[in-house]
Design a protein around this motif. Sequence first.
Motif, short mmCIF file in Angstrom:
data_model
loop_
_atom_site.label_atom_id
_atom_site.label_comp_id
_atom_site.label_asym_id
_atom_site.label_seq_id
_atom_site.Cartn_x
_atom_site.Cartn_y
_atom_site.Cartn_z
N UNK A 124 101.11 64.20 -8.64
CA UNK A 124 100.95 65.48 -7.94
C UNK A 124 99.53 66.02 -8.12
N UNK A 125 98.96 65.81 -9.31
CA UNK A 125 97.59 66.25 -9.56
C UNK A 125 96.61 65.58 -8.61
N UNK A 126 96.84 64.31 -8.32
CA UNK A 126 95.96 63.58 -7.42
C UNK A 126 96.47 63.61 -5.97
N UNK A 127 97.41 64.51 -5.72
CA UNK A 127 97.94 64.71 -4.36
C UNK A 127 98.50 63.43 -3.78
N UNK A 128 99.32 62.76 -4.58
CA UNK A 128 99.97 61.53 -4.13
C UNK A 128 101.48 61.76 -4.08
N UNK A 129 102.13 61.11 -3.15
CA UNK A 129 103.59 61.19 -3.06
C UNK A 129 104.21 60.51 -4.28
N UNK A 130 105.25 61.11 -4.81
CA UNK A 130 105.89 60.59 -6.02
C UNK A 130 107.07 59.71 -5.65
N UNK A 131 106.99 58.40 -5.88
CA UNK A 131 108.14 57.53 -5.61
C UNK A 131 109.31 57.91 -6.53
N UNK A 132 110.52 57.93 -6.04
CA UNK A 132 111.65 58.35 -6.87
C UNK A 132 111.91 57.46 -8.07
N UNK A 162 109.50 55.92 -9.93
CA UNK A 162 108.26 55.64 -10.64
C UNK A 162 108.46 55.53 -12.15
N UNK A 163 109.31 56.36 -12.73
CA UNK A 163 109.54 56.28 -14.17
C UNK A 163 110.19 54.96 -14.55
N UNK A 164 111.13 54.50 -13.74
CA UNK A 164 111.77 53.21 -14.00
C UNK A 164 110.76 52.07 -13.90
N UNK A 165 109.85 52.18 -12.95
CA UNK A 165 108.86 51.11 -12.72
C UNK A 165 107.94 50.96 -13.92
N UNK A 166 107.47 52.08 -14.48
CA UNK A 166 106.46 52.00 -15.54
C UNK A 166 107.07 51.99 -16.94
N UNK A 201 98.06 50.42 -13.55
CA UNK A 201 99.00 50.40 -12.44
C UNK A 201 98.84 51.64 -11.55
N UNK A 202 98.79 52.81 -12.15
CA UNK A 202 98.64 54.05 -11.39
C UNK A 202 97.33 54.07 -10.61
N UNK A 203 96.24 53.72 -11.27
CA UNK A 203 94.93 53.77 -10.62
C UNK A 203 94.88 52.81 -9.43
N UNK A 204 95.43 51.61 -9.62
CA UNK A 204 95.36 50.60 -8.56
C UNK A 204 96.37 50.87 -7.44
N UNK A 205 97.60 51.16 -7.80
CA UNK A 205 98.61 51.35 -6.75
C UNK A 205 98.35 52.59 -5.91
N UNK A 206 97.90 53.68 -6.55
CA UNK A 206 97.76 54.94 -5.84
C UNK A 206 96.30 55.29 -5.53
N UNK A 266 89.03 56.09 -13.65
CA UNK A 266 89.23 54.78 -14.26
C UNK A 266 90.54 54.79 -15.05
N UNK A 267 91.09 53.62 -15.35
CA UNK A 267 92.30 53.59 -16.18
C UNK A 267 92.09 54.27 -17.53
N UNK A 268 90.91 54.13 -18.10
CA UNK A 268 90.62 54.75 -19.39
C UNK A 268 90.63 56.28 -19.27
N UNK A 269 90.06 56.78 -18.19
CA UNK A 269 90.07 58.22 -17.97
C UNK A 269 91.48 58.74 -17.75
N UNK A 270 92.28 57.97 -17.03
CA UNK A 270 93.66 58.39 -16.78
C UNK A 270 94.46 58.40 -18.08
N UNK A 271 94.27 57.39 -18.92
CA UNK A 271 94.98 57.34 -20.20
C UNK A 271 94.64 58.56 -21.05
N UNK A 272 93.37 58.97 -21.04
CA UNK A 272 92.98 60.15 -21.79
C UNK A 272 93.59 61.41 -21.18
N UNK A 273 93.66 61.45 -19.87
CA UNK A 273 94.25 62.60 -19.19
C UNK A 273 95.73 62.73 -19.56
N UNK A 274 96.42 61.62 -19.58
CA UNK A 274 97.83 61.63 -19.97
C UNK A 274 97.98 62.12 -21.41
#
Length: 219
Positions: A33-41, A43-47, A58-63, A68-76
């Motif tokens: 939602x932060x990156x204005x992407x549709x949330x697949x129902x 997604x939690x099961x997938x990851x 996975x998030x950076x590439x799919x969506x 970067x993946x490193x930046x996303x990991x820090x954001x999480x």
Amino acid sequence: MEHNTIQGVIFDLDGTLLDSTGVWSQVDRQILEHYDREVPPDITQVVRRMSIEESSHYFVERFSLSCTPEQLAQQVSDMVEEEYYQRLQLKPHVPELLDWLDKKGIVYGVATATYGELAQAALKRLGLWERIQFLLTEQEVGAPKTQPQIFREAAGRLHLGRRQIAVAEDSLHCVETAKAAGFFTVGVYDPVSDSDWQAMRATATVTVTDLLEMQDIFR
């Protein structure tokens, strides 16, 4: 359900000792939602089976996220930090079970997919840090729980053989990995993983809906 050869326990953290799995499913949605992407129902099961590093890629590439993946990991990590430092609580009867294990002379540690700093903060705040033999993370081992390395390393830190250890996990894939590696496995019920419960019951050596039921394993 008596298993007198078991002398140690490898506990998972999230969903097993700590009532925290709901936080992670919310983060999946919040990131998209932060990156204005549709949330697949689903997604939690997938990851769910992925390490933090794997899910970040996975998030950076799919969506096609603009980070970067490193930046996303820090954001999480930043998003869940306050929960671990201030809010999350133990699942029911954790202290009582650990008191009982201590009286029996059964040693135990924690092996987790969660960031080590966050896991340590929660364990200290909740009074478990001084009680555990070790805290081991996927990041330290360099492999996710879909591979057996973390359980083997944890067994070494308990100075026990795999036949002497019970691995307690709420995630089906973790139980599958530990069982395939030769460990006694305890499937722990968590509402977030309810859809996997029947498969868990068919896979784990034993299953429990309350951690105090683990006492029966060692009687």
